[in-house]
Scaffold this active site. Structure first.
Site, PDB file in Angstrom:
ATOM      1  N   ILE A   1       7.505   9.083  -2.175  1.00 53.37           N
ATOM      2  CA  ILE A   1       6.173   8.487  -2.180  1.00 53.37           C
ATOM      3  C   ILE A   1       6.002   7.947  -3.592  1.00 53.37           C
ATOM      4  O   ILE A   1       6.172   8.678  -4.564  1.00 53.37           O
ATOM      5  CB  ILE A   1       5.077   9.534  -1.901  1.00 53.37           C
ATOM      6  CG1 ILE A   1       5.250  10.157  -0.523  1.00 53.37           C
ATOM      7  CG2 ILE A   1       3.697   8.907  -2.044  1.00 53.37           C
ATOM      8  CD1 ILE A   1       4.317  11.334  -0.283  1.00 53.37           C
ATOM      9  N   SER A   2       5.681   6.679  -3.717  1.00 55.26           N
ATOM     10  CA  SER A   2       5.505   6.088  -5.045  1.00 55.26           C
ATOM     11  C   SER A   2       4.362   6.762  -5.788  1.00 55.26           C
ATOM     12  O   SER A   2       3.414   7.261  -5.187  1.00 55.26           O
ATOM     13  CB  SER A   2       5.206   4.592  -4.923  1.00 55.26           C
ATOM     14  OG  SER A   2       6.310   3.913  -4.400  1.00 55.26           O
ATOM     15  N   GLN A   3       4.457   6.731  -7.109  1.00 54.30           N
ATOM     16  CA  GLN A   3       3.389   7.304  -7.918  1.00 54.30           C
ATOM     17  C   GLN A   3       2.088   6.563  -7.627  1.00 54.30           C
ATOM     18  O   GLN A   3       2.094   5.372  -7.316  1.00 54.30           O
ATOM     19  CB  GLN A   3       3.762   7.254  -9.391  1.00 54.30           C
ATOM     20  CG  GLN A   3       3.841   5.850  -9.975  1.00 54.30           C
ATOM     21  CD  GLN A   3       4.452   5.850 -11.354  1.00 54.30           C
ATOM     22  OE1 GLN A   3       5.658   5.901 -11.485  1.00 54.30           O
ATOM     23  NE2 GLN A   3       3.611   5.771 -12.365  1.00 54.30           N
ATOM     24  N   PRO A   4       0.962   7.257  -7.705  1.00 54.82           N
ATOM     25  CA  PRO A   4      -0.330   6.643  -7.373  1.00 54.82           C
ATOM     26  C   PRO A   4      -0.615   5.346  -8.128  1.00 54.82           C
ATOM     27  O   PRO A   4      -1.178   4.401  -7.569  1.00 54.82           O
ATOM     28  CB  PRO A   4      -1.342   7.736  -7.728  1.00 54.82           C
ATOM     29  CG  PRO A   4      -0.576   9.006  -7.517  1.00 54.82           C
ATOM     30  CD  PRO A   4       0.824   8.690  -7.975  1.00 54.82           C
TER      31      PRO A   4
ATOM     32  N   PHE B   1      12.675   1.328  -7.290  1.00 57.82           N
ATOM     33  CA  PHE B   1      12.420   1.731  -5.913  1.00 57.82           C
ATOM     34  C   PHE B   1      13.736   2.028  -5.203  1.00 57.82           C
ATOM     35  O   PHE B   1      14.795   1.563  -5.634  1.00 57.82           O
ATOM     36  CB  PHE B   1      11.711   0.598  -5.148  1.00 57.82           C
ATOM     37  CG  PHE B   1      10.227   0.545  -5.345  1.00 57.82           C
ATOM     38  CD1 PHE B   1       9.365   0.939  -4.337  1.00 57.82           C
ATOM     39  CD2 PHE B   1       9.682   0.092  -6.534  1.00 57.82           C
ATOM     40  CE1 PHE B   1       7.996   0.881  -4.495  1.00 57.82           C
ATOM     41  CE2 PHE B   1       8.312   0.028  -6.713  1.00 57.82           C
ATOM     42  CZ  PHE B   1       7.465   0.430  -5.694  1.00 57.82           C
TER      43      PHE B   1
END
Length: 167
Positions: free
Chosen positions: A13-16, A155
């Site tokens: 999950i990508s960082q916020p 990514f």
């Protein structure tokens, strides 16, 4: 904490901050139809669903998609359609889309997805090689595309017939 988190099968999950930045770059409006490539956990999908009329999200990993489907169901999000398949080919049956978000690194914008972008549409994706990428915003004027390069990112690779091979 503003950091990427692991999910299943070496995905993250990508960082916020990155989720927020990509969402801002996409500039989703209430009437938009959005195609998301890379459902993952469904986190970004849920954010897009709060902003858009409808989100179609594609994922290549059945386990991730099933987990995202359960998560979306728990939050009673009804304006999302999930598909299992090669996201680099998009969803021709639902095209054209006002916005396309790709949440994995592509070597180039997949031609099939550019073809599914509405005139005056926008695509946001990480693009580069397998190790180093930049976020790009691509805007369509029908036949031409304007590309703007953003910040450096890293990514997982976009796997598919118009992306990277699994090897």
């Amino acid at each position: 904490e503003d950091c990427a988190l692991p999910t299943l099968h070496n995905q993250t999950i990508s960082q916020p901050y990155i989720v927020a930045l990509m969402t801002q770059m996409l500039d989703v409006q209430p009437g938009h139809r959005v195609l998301e490539i890379g459902t993952g956990s469904g986190y970004q999908t849920m954010i897009l669903a709060r902003l858009a009329r409808h989100v179609t999200s594609m994922e290549t990993d059945a386990d991730l998609l099933n987990r995202a489907r359960k998560t979306l169901g728990r939050f009673a999000i009804g304006n999302v359609t999930l598909h299992l398949g090669d996201g680099t080919l998009g969803d021709l049956a639902g095209a054209a889309y006002d916005r396309i978000l790709i949440t994995a690194a592509a070597p180039a914008p997949p031609a099939a997805l550019l073809d599914q972008l509405e005139k005056d549409g926008r695509m946001v994706l990480p693009m580069g090689d397998r190790e180093t990428q930049h976020l790009y915003c691509i805007e369509s004027s029908g036949r031409d595309y304007d590309r703007r390069r953003g910040i450096a990112v890293r990514f997982v690779p976009l796997i598919g017939s118009q992306g990277w091979s699994r090897s």
